[in-house]
Design a protein around this motif. Sequence first.
Motif, PDB file in Angstrom:
ATOM      1  N   ALA A 299       0.836  -1.195   0.000  1.00 29.05           N
ATOM      2  CA  ALA A 299       0.000   0.000   0.000  1.00 29.05           C
ATOM      3  C   ALA A 299       0.869   1.242   0.000  1.00 29.05           C
ATOM      4  CB  ALA A 299      -0.902   0.023   1.235  1.00 29.05           C
ATOM      5  N   PHE A 300       0.301   2.331  -0.483  1.00 30.71           N
ATOM      6  CA  PHE A 300       0.848   3.666  -0.286  1.00 30.71           C
ATOM      7  C   PHE A 300      -0.257   4.542   0.288  1.00 30.71           C
ATOM      8  CE2 PHE A 300       4.523   3.003  -3.274  1.00 30.71           C
ATOM      9  CZ  PHE A 300       5.507   3.436  -2.389  1.00 30.71           C
ATOM     10  N   MET A 301       0.147   5.645   0.886  1.00 29.22           N
ATOM     11  CA  MET A 301      -0.802   6.583   1.467  1.00 29.22           C
ATOM     12  C   MET A 301      -0.905   7.835   0.605  1.00 29.22           C
ATOM     13  SD  MET A 301      -1.760   5.155   4.422  1.00 29.22           S
ATOM     14  CE  MET A 301      -2.320   6.455   5.526  1.00 29.22           C
ATOM     15  N   ARG A 302      -2.041   8.502   0.672  1.00 30.85           N
ATOM     16  CA  ARG A 302      -2.248   9.794   0.053  1.00 30.85           C
ATOM     17  C   ARG A 302      -2.992  10.685   1.056  1.00 30.85           C
ATOM     18  NH1 ARG A 302       0.864   7.615  -2.854  1.00 30.85           N
ATOM     19  NH2 ARG A 302       0.705   7.263  -5.116  1.00 30.85           N
ATOM     20  N   THR A 303      -2.869  12.006   0.865  1.00 28.20           N
ATOM     21  CA  THR A 303      -3.566  12.966   1.728  1.00 28.20           C
ATOM     22  C   THR A 303      -4.398  13.898   0.860  1.00 28.20           C
ATOM     23  OG1 THR A 303      -1.837  12.895   3.429  1.00 28.20           O
ATOM     24  CG2 THR A 303      -3.295  14.813   3.418  1.00 28.20           C
ATOM     25  N   ALA A 304      -5.649  14.070   1.209  1.00 26.87           N
ATOM     26  CA  ALA A 304      -6.540  14.942   0.453  1.00 26.87           C
ATOM     27  C   ALA A 304      -6.195  16.402   0.709  1.00 26.87           C
ATOM     28  CB  ALA A 304      -7.992  14.682   0.842  1.00 26.87           C
ATOM     29  N   THR A 305      -6.105  17.185  -0.364  1.00 24.26           N
ATOM     30  CA  THR A 305      -5.783  18.610  -0.240  1.00 24.26           C
ATOM     31  C   THR A 305      -7.035  19.476  -0.195  1.00 24.26           C
ATOM     32  OG1 THR A 305      -5.611  18.865  -2.640  1.00 24.26           O
ATOM     33  CG2 THR A 305      -3.598  18.289  -1.446  1.00 24.26           C
ATOM     34  N   ALA A 306      -8.191  18.870  -0.450  1.00 25.31           N
ATOM     35  CA  ALA A 306      -9.451  19.617  -0.445  1.00 25.31           C
ATOM     36  C   ALA A 306     -10.580  18.653  -0.116  1.00 25.31           C
ATOM     37  CB  ALA A 306      -9.695  20.265  -1.811  1.00 25.31           C
ATOM     38  N   ASP A 307     -11.694  19.187   0.295  1.00 25.17           N
ATOM     39  CA  ASP A 307     -12.872  18.350   0.510  1.00 25.17           C
ATOM     40  C   ASP A 307     -13.242  17.693  -0.819  1.00 25.17           C
ATOM     41  OD1 ASP A 307     -12.898  19.238   3.097  1.00 25.17           O
ATOM     42  OD2 ASP A 307     -14.602  20.598   2.832  1.00 25.17           O
ATOM     43  N   THR A 308     -13.458  16.388  -0.791  1.00 27.17           N
ATOM     44  CA  THR A 308     -13.739  15.657  -2.022  1.00 27.17           C
ATOM     45  C   THR A 308     -14.507  14.389  -1.659  1.00 27.17           C
ATOM     46  OG1 THR A 308     -12.716  14.705  -4.011  1.00 27.17           O
ATOM     47  CG2 THR A 308     -11.499  14.449  -1.945  1.00 27.17           C
ATOM     48  N   ASP A 319      -7.541  14.594   5.304  1.00 28.10           N
ATOM     49  CA  ASP A 319      -7.708  13.169   5.600  1.00 28.10           C
ATOM     50  C   ASP A 319      -6.665  12.340   4.855  1.00 28.10           C
ATOM     51  OD1 ASP A 319      -9.838  13.671   7.219  1.00 28.10           O
ATOM     52  OD2 ASP A 319     -11.353  12.695   5.965  1.00 28.10           O
ATOM     53  N   SER A 320      -6.217  11.255   5.485  1.00 25.07           N
ATOM     54  CA  SER A 320      -5.276  10.324   4.866  1.00 25.07           C
ATOM     55  C   SER A 320      -6.024   9.135   4.285  1.00 25.07           C
ATOM     56  CB  SER A 320      -4.264   9.827   5.895  1.00 25.07           C
ATOM     57  OG  SER A 320      -3.472  10.883   6.397  1.00 25.07           O
ATOM     58  N   LEU A 321      -5.509   8.639   3.156  1.00 22.72           N
ATOM     59  CA  LEU A 321      -6.096   7.471   2.493  1.00 22.72           C
ATOM     60  C   LEU A 321      -5.009   6.430   2.281  1.00 22.72           C
ATOM     61  CD1 LEU A 321      -7.459  10.243   1.271  1.00 22.72           C
ATOM     62  CD2 LEU A 321      -8.620   8.651  -0.253  1.00 22.72           C
ATOM     63  N   LEU A 322      -5.326   5.190   2.556  1.00 22.23           N
ATOM     64  CA  LEU A 322      -4.427   4.079   2.256  1.00 22.23           C
ATOM     65  C   LEU A 322      -4.924   3.377   1.004  1.00 22.23           C
ATOM     66  CD1 LEU A 322      -2.708   1.518   4.494  1.00 22.23           C
ATOM     67  CD2 LEU A 322      -4.292   0.640   2.758  1.00 22.23           C
ATOM     68  N   LEU A 323      -4.090   3.334  -0.030  1.00 21.93           N
ATOM     69  CA  LEU A 323      -4.435   2.644  -1.266  1.00 21.93           C
ATOM     70  C   LEU A 323      -3.978   1.201  -1.150  1.00 21.93           C
ATOM     71  CD1 LEU A 323      -3.296   5.354  -3.855  1.00 21.93           C
ATOM     72  CD2 LEU A 323      -5.453   5.184  -2.578  1.00 21.93           C
ATOM     73  N   SER A 324      -4.893   0.293  -0.940  1.00 26.85           N
ATOM     74  CA  SER A 324      -4.546  -1.118  -0.736  1.00 26.85           C
ATOM     75  C   SER A 324      -4.338  -1.803  -2.081  1.00 26.85           C
ATOM     76  CB  SER A 324      -5.642  -1.841   0.059  1.00 26.85           C
ATOM     77  OG  SER A 324      -5.300  -3.215   0.205  1.00 26.85           O
ATOM     78  N   TYR A 325      -3.087  -1.834  -2.528  1.00 27.69           N
ATOM     79  CA  TYR A 325      -2.768  -2.480  -3.801  1.00 27.69           C
ATOM     80  C   TYR A 325      -3.059  -3.983  -3.745  1.00 27.69           C
ATOM     81  CZ  TYR A 325      -0.242   1.869  -4.883  1.00 27.69           C
ATOM     82  OH  TYR A 325       0.097   3.181  -5.126  1.00 27.69           O
ATOM     83  N   VAL A 326      -2.849  -4.584  -2.584  1.00 27.66           N
ATOM     84  CA  VAL A 326      -3.154  -6.013  -2.430  1.00 27.66           C
ATOM     85  C   VAL A 326      -4.616  -6.274  -2.750  1.00 27.66           C
ATOM     86  CG1 VAL A 326      -3.162  -7.977  -0.854  1.00 27.66           C
ATOM     87  CG2 VAL A 326      -1.392  -6.236  -0.638  1.00 27.66           C
TER      88      VAL A 326
END
Length: 411
Positions: A299-308, A319-326
Amino acid sequence: MSAPTIHEAAAAVADPSAYADEDRLHAALARLRASSPVARVETPGYNPFWAITRHEDIMAVERANDVFTNSPRPVLMTAQQEELQAAVQIRTLIHMDDPEHKKMRAVALNWFRPKTLKTMHSRIDDLARIYVDKLASAGGECDFVQEVAVNFPLYVIMSLLGVPEADFPRMLQLTQELVGFEDSEYARSADPDDQLSALLEMFEYFTKLAAQRRERPTDDMASTIANAVVDGEPLSDIDVVSYYALIATAGHDTTTSSISGGMRALVEHPGQRRRLTDDLDLLPAAAEEMIRWVTPVKAFMRTATADTQVGGVPIAAGDSLLLSYVSGNRDEDAFDEPFRFDVGREMNRHVAFGFGVHFCLGAPLARMEICSFYNELLPRLESVSLAGEPELSATTFVGGLKHLPIRYAMR
């Protein structure tokens, strides 16, 4: 095993031990994909995040790199580990966003272009032959991971980088300690300060290497990075050693996991092994399938820069998001029979290398290494079976098999 609840499934995403138990992990991810594909994860020790488990949603986030950034939280770590790493000020490509990311990525990009890799192909084929010969001389039984799979990619990437061969064992230990910090067999200790010491030791080594390459440049990647100029300014010491650390770890452990996991898949699916042995032209497709099957980067993480929103779920700025590649690589909506290992799989849109601007820089090299190794091994491999229980590493980031006992006969 009873089906996990949503809470249990979400908690498994942040549990390193779950990644060492494939049945438990895939049951949890399947539950999330079906019932809560954008799931809020709040578990002790970690800052909260959203787990993104569907292939479609992962791709949407990857495409929107202006909305979802790598900084400031590119990898899932405990809150304490995040603070420690921030104190070190590590700055690799995975910590950067455009336009800085694009400029820094260009520093080493030429080393992974087809023209450059073509000149390396014969050397990689030679190394593959050497390690298959080692397998043949091991007496018909070995731990494939520890005796073969960790060494072949290590030799390739360290030679490319410019690390002296005498230092390869030290680099192996350090890379395993860095990416395996969540596994008791690889970690220096359970103390986060000891985990940090491995990173500092690698930085100390690479600081000396950078100074040597600035004083006496050679024709290796270390010299290219040490003497790079971006926006008219030389790279800082921290940027140089961070670059070295990324190449050393990402270029080694991920390919090791793909080669060893590919071997396990061929052992457990003998019909697919025979099919591939009879038609080596399938190797490029088989390599992609091994990478999908293993998914070394979990996985990698991403952070939202705006409300979406993602998948219809509101995501707040920050907010942080975990992209579960698995999970994405076993998504029933993205792959035909995703739990079937198929060396001839077509339309293999796996996300093991990421997607978009952050697509893995070393993907072409990893593909070449896997194809070279199995192109050498399969015609010589008469039979192979498990000689013990495979063991997976505990991790939430990078990992795969750490032990694969096999029994085999070579032609």
